[in-house]
Design an enzyme around this catalytic site. Structure first.
Site, PDB file in Angstrom:
ATOM      1  CB  CYS A   1      -2.939 -13.475  -0.835  1.00  0.00           C
ATOM      2  SG  CYS A   1      -4.607 -13.822  -1.155  1.00  0.00           S
TER       3      CYS A   1
ATOM      4  CG  ASP B   1     -15.301  -5.811  -2.119  1.00  0.00           C
ATOM      5  OD1 ASP B   1     -14.059  -6.228  -1.979  1.00  0.00           O
ATOM      6  OD2 ASP B   1     -16.076  -6.435  -1.518  1.00  0.00           O
TER       7      ASP B   1
ATOM      8  NE  ARG C   1      -2.605  -1.192   3.475  1.00  0.00           N
ATOM      9  CZ  ARG C   1      -3.160  -2.483   4.058  1.00  0.00           C
ATOM     10  NH1 ARG C   1      -3.588  -3.454   3.332  1.00  0.00           N
ATOM     11  NH2 ARG C   1      -2.537  -2.977   5.311  1.00  0.00           N
TER      12      ARG C   1
ATOM     13  CG  ASP D   1      -4.927  -7.025  -2.608  1.00  0.00           C
ATOM     14  OD1 ASP D   1      -4.350  -8.169  -2.717  1.00  0.00           O
ATOM     15  OD2 ASP D   1      -5.156  -6.712  -1.843  1.00  0.00           O
TER      16      ASP D   1
END
Length: 395
Positions: free
Chosen positions: A339, A249, A211, A299
């Site tokens: 991730c 989102d 970030r 992300d």
């Protein structure tokens, strides 16, 4: 007498290199009747003592090593590991002005299956292994000794516990339950964390360094923050001087917190947009409408929980990155991350390269990212490295 396991000949090599996992196929004999998570002694095929480990009869990882020395696995053991972990992070905490950080990163901090995140006066635990569950009371007692003023809350509400023969759990382990979100600070940015309902332990602390690095690319730019969750990348983009940030989102509660976070930091409301949308569909709509951005931040959540899911994950990563490239202005920046621990950095780089080819754009890797410094990787446990990312220039 302490229960014991004996290894198949030749299966002690990884243990001698201090790797903490023992797989079921590497065990030739079990002595005694160890309970789920109970500590066992580990011996080589010829009877040499090697380690103390937690036994997990339901898992392919049949035992996870607590210690390679002959010591009791008791409160003192856990307190020592916790104090060592805190000491290793003091420099990071001071440098980045942290009131939220990862205190225990499981195997990388010598406590297999134990993840503990600190949010001000709350310690939030995820116990993912049978050994961690078996030692829970002892672990909590050690945490109280090390942090007497902290509240301790459990967020072991994750399906992976089933592989260890455990049920999902959450609730207070010590002190009080949080009645409202906890506001933490990192690098001068305030972030509201919902400990009881948020993802993981409430927040993604591991992306802190990424970030911060993202701020270099956003000044006076139009930014699309995909899979924004509670908007942390968007906050840093606004702090970095972005012209406008669209946080996208599928979760409205997460977007509501993202809006609160922007207000917490006093950012211009006109510069922040909070869009409830399926990112895969949204990217295609922007492409078809020929909407362009200067910066796209990608992300996504973990796409691969097992090796069986890896091929599907590769397709998903390729698809979203190809679409992101197609909606970037010439010279624009793609900040993209994975991730998924099962996807190594080389494979992720190849996926981005394939996405570039399919997008019809020329793409250059200009910077690489990884998990924040409070998420270390022990030299004997390379699996501790899981978060990887790239800054790409799209021409």
């Amino acid at each position: 007498m302490t229960p014991a396991i004996h290894l198949v000949k030749g299966r002690d090599k990884s243990l001698r290199r201090k790797h903490p996992w023992i797989f079921s196929r590497g065990i030739s004999k079990v002595e005694g009747q160890p309970q789920l998570g109970e500590t066992v002694d580990v011996f080589s095929h010829n009877g040499e003592w090697l380690a103390k480990a937690a036994y997990s009869p339901n898992s392919q990882i049949r035992a996870r090593v607590w210690s390679f020395t002959k010591q009791k696995i008791d409160k003192n053991f856990f307190a020592k590991r916790i104090k060592q972990a805190q000491m290793l992070r003091e420099e990071i905490i001071s440098r980045d002005g942290l009131t939220g950080y990862r205190l225990i990163a499981a195997e990388s901090d010598g406590l297999p299956g134990v993840t503990i995140d600190c949010y001000k006066n709350y310690l939030v635990c995820q116990l993912l292994s049978a050994g961690a569950e078996y030692q829970k009371d002892t672990l909590v007692s050690a945490l109280v000794e090390c942090f007497p003023d902290a509240n301790i809350y459990e967020r072991s509400d994750v399906s992976i516990r089933k592989k260890e023969g455990l049920q999902e759990r959450m609730g207070v382990l010590h002190g009080e339950a949080p009645t409202e979100p906890v506001v933490i600070e990192e690098n001068g940015v305030k972030i509201s964390v919902d400990i009881t309902n948020g993802h993981k332990t409430g927040f993604y602390l591991d992306q802190r360094d990424s970030r911060q690095q993202a701020m270099k690319y956003v000044e006076n730019k139009e930014v699309l923050n995909c899979f924004s969750y509670t908007g942390a990348f968007g906050l840093y983009a606004l702090k970095g001087g972005a012209k406008r940030v669209i946080n996208a989102d599928v979760s409205q509660p997460a977007l509501d917190i993202a809006r609160e976070n922007a207000e917490l930091n006093g950012f211009d409301k006109k510069k922040a947009v909070f869009l409830n949308a399926d990112v895969f569909k949204l990217l295609r709509e922007y492409r078809d409408q020929k909407t362009k951005f200067d910066v796209v931040i990608m992300d996504p959540p973990k796409f691969a929980e097992s090796k069986a899911q890896l091929n599907g994950a590769c397709r998903g990563y390729k698809d979203i990155n190809m679409l992101a490239m197609q909606i970037l202005k010439p010279g624009g920046t793609l900040l993209t991350y994975s991730c998924s621990g099962l996807m190594d950095q080389n494979l992720f780089q190849k996926i981005i390269a394939d996405a570039a080819l399919d997008s019809g754009r020329s793409v250059k890797f200009v910077e690489r990212f990884e998990q924040a410094a409070d998420h270390p990787t022990d030299t004997a446990y390379p699996e501790g490295f899981y978060l990887k990312g790239f800054a790409c220039k799209v021409l």
